[in-house]
Design a protein around this motif. Sequence first.
Motif, mmCIF file in Angstrom:
data_model
loop_
_atom_site.group_PDB
_atom_site.id
_atom_site.type_symbol
_atom_site.label_atom_id
_atom_site.label_comp_id
_atom_site.label_asym_id
_atom_site.label_seq_id
_atom_site.Cartn_x
_atom_site.Cartn_y
_atom_site.Cartn_z
ATOM 1 N N UNK A 42 1.450 -1.083 -0.138
ATOM 2 C CA UNK A 42 -0.247 -0.220 0.003
ATOM 3 C C UNK A 42 0.900 1.158 -0.029
ATOM 4 N N UNK A 43 1.730 0.979 0.564
ATOM 5 C CA UNK A 43 2.884 2.357 0.898
ATOM 6 C C UNK A 43 3.904 2.368 -0.456
ATOM 7 N N UNK A 44 3.610 1.465 -1.459
ATOM 8 C CA UNK A 44 4.543 1.709 -2.283
ATOM 9 C C UNK A 44 4.077 2.525 -3.300
ATOM 10 N N UNK A 45 2.567 1.962 -2.839
ATOM 11 C CA UNK A 45 1.155 2.738 -4.570
ATOM 12 C C UNK A 45 1.685 4.375 -3.752
ATOM 13 N N UNK A 46 1.128 4.656 -2.905
ATOM 14 C CA UNK A 46 1.197 5.824 -2.155
ATOM 15 C C UNK A 46 2.348 6.258 -2.430
ATOM 16 N N UNK B 58 4.762 -5.525 -7.170
ATOM 17 C CA UNK B 58 4.340 -4.184 -7.074
ATOM 18 C C UNK B 58 5.574 -3.606 -6.132
ATOM 19 N N UNK B 59 5.936 -4.373 -5.085
ATOM 20 C CA UNK B 59 7.102 -3.184 -4.087
ATOM 21 C C UNK B 59 8.353 -3.302 -5.676
ATOM 22 N N UNK B 60 8.885 -4.442 -6.017
ATOM 23 C CA UNK B 60 9.632 -4.018 -7.439
ATOM 24 C C UNK B 60 9.792 -3.132 -8.086
ATOM 25 N N UNK B 61 8.352 -3.136 -8.844
ATOM 26 C CA UNK B 61 8.103 -1.848 -9.764
ATOM 27 C C UNK B 61 8.458 -0.689 -8.526
ATOM 28 N N UNK B 62 7.854 -0.397 -7.890
ATOM 29 C CA UNK B 62 7.621 0.717 -7.769
ATOM 30 C C UNK B 62 8.979 1.771 -6.677
ATOM 31 N N UNK B 63 10.205 0.461 -6.461
ATOM 32 C CA UNK B 63 11.358 0.982 -5.823
ATOM 33 C C UNK B 63 12.280 1.232 -7.222
ATOM 34 N N UNK B 64 12.137 0.474 -8.442
ATOM 35 C CA UNK B 64 12.760 0.569 -9.934
ATOM 36 C C UNK B 64 12.220 2.392 -10.122
ATOM 37 N N UNK B 65 11.276 2.066 -10.151
ATOM 38 C CA UNK B 65 10.452 3.677 -10.654
ATOM 39 C C UNK B 65 10.846 4.927 -9.976
ATOM 40 N N UNK C 7 1.749 7.261 -12.018
ATOM 41 C CA UNK C 7 -0.408 6.712 -11.164
ATOM 42 C C UNK C 7 -1.065 5.796 -12.885
ATOM 43 N N UNK C 8 -1.185 5.546 -13.379
ATOM 44 C CA UNK C 8 -1.473 4.294 -14.317
ATOM 45 C C UNK C 8 -0.667 3.418 -13.778
ATOM 46 N N UNK C 9 0.472 3.258 -14.028
ATOM 47 C CA UNK C 9 1.727 2.053 -13.502
ATOM 48 C C UNK C 9 0.995 1.650 -11.693
ATOM 49 N N UNK C 10 0.210 2.098 -10.713
ATOM 50 C CA UNK C 10 0.053 2.167 -9.640
ATOM 51 C C UNK C 10 -1.318 1.267 -9.227
ATOM 52 N N UNK C 11 -2.007 1.651 -10.652
ATOM 53 C CA UNK C 11 -3.651 1.565 -11.084
ATOM 54 C C UNK C 11 -3.294 -0.488 -11.209
ATOM 55 N N UNK C 12 -2.783 -0.011 -12.243
ATOM 56 C CA UNK C 12 -2.486 -1.399 -13.031
ATOM 57 C C UNK C 12 -1.352 -2.534 -12.132
ATOM 58 N N UNK C 13 -0.891 -1.780 -10.870
ATOM 59 C CA UNK C 13 -0.305 -2.619 -10.290
ATOM 60 C C UNK C 13 -1.381 -3.315 -9.387
ATOM 61 N N UNK C 14 -2.173 -2.847 -8.677
ATOM 62 C CA UNK C 14 -3.191 -2.778 -7.769
ATOM 63 C C UNK C 14 -4.091 -3.349 -8.310
ATOM 64 N N UNK C 15 -4.511 -3.118 -8.890
ATOM 65 C CA UNK C 15 -5.784 -3.917 -9.445
ATOM 66 C C UNK C 15 -6.213 -4.420 -9.533
ATOM 67 N N UNK C 16 -4.988 -5.878 -9.318
ATOM 68 C CA UNK C 16 -5.210 -6.984 -9.263
ATOM 69 C C UNK C 16 -4.867 -7.773 -7.317
ATOM 70 N N UNK C 17 -4.416 -6.580 -7.265
ATOM 71 C CA UNK C 17 -4.311 -6.638 -5.602
ATOM 72 C C UNK C 17 -6.290 -6.573 -5.115
ATOM 73 N N UNK C 18 -6.202 -5.618 -4.622
ATOM 74 C CA UNK C 18 -7.742 -5.001 -4.165
ATOM 75 C C UNK C 18 -9.322 -4.905 -5.305
#
Length: 290
Positions: free
Chosen positions: A12-16, A144-151, A200-211
């Motif tokens: 959740x924090x990585x999406x934030x 999700x965590x990996x992609x957030x730190x990569x970004x 922001x869209x990347x966060x959406x496609x990463x979070x969508x499968x989870x929530x």
Amino acid sequence: MFLQILISGFVLGCVYGLIALGYSLIYKSSGLMNFVQGDVLTLGAFLGYTFFSLLKLPYLVSLILTVLVAFLFGMAMEHFVIGKLLKKNVLAIYVVLATIAVQYILQNSIQGIWSTKMLSYPQIFSVSSIKIAGVSIQTESVFCIFMSFLCMAGLQIFMKHTRFGTAMRASAMDAKAAQACGINTSLSTGISWGIAAGMAALAGILLGPIYGVFIMLGSTIGRKGFAGAIMGGYGNLIGAIVGGILLGVTETFVAGYLSSTYKDMIAYALLLLFLFVKPTGIFNERAISE
């Protein structure tokens, strides 16, 4: 239970953090604020669902297309809305109001295209979970965590160690001086808005499968991302991720050990604490002066 909650908080924090990165990037490169980020996250989740679930494209292809569409949306918004207002020398608050107007237009457009139904992604990875210290963690969460730190790392390198990133920061500090040096300030600002929308869209496609995917997915997340950006140091790219993770982990532990009723209250109380005690954030980022 502790590790499970910690991982959930990190996700959740990585999406934030990704949303906060967008806020900080726009501010760092143009000195402006954009409150459409949360709804672009929702758009990203729905676009990803459409590409992956309905059109049956590979997940990575769906991810790239989603980010690309959002990038073009961000650039178009800056060119046709924000840029036009700035040419009229309006007050900064008018730009903020314009982004809020676009936020509601986008929100209703998403509702009109995809309806208000809750949608679910099919399984993305062949391995559904990964065991860490004996605890099963959803593969999508680790990704999700990996992609957030990569970004975060990629954006930091881009802004500080490339000529175009330097040009974007120069445009924010003094647009006229930057133009005198031959910098295309309009292009640099447009690209910064495009990158922010893409993240922001990347966060959406990463979070969508989870929530899951639903119309109000990004509303709360957008506000929390803004709070994370302030806590980390508004305009600081590393601080954006750190502030987002701090906020996500804090509210997840509150929900896990106290009650989910109090998680929003604690999150915003933490924001107020930072505003009173350390308004420059964890990384002491100071606002760009007019």
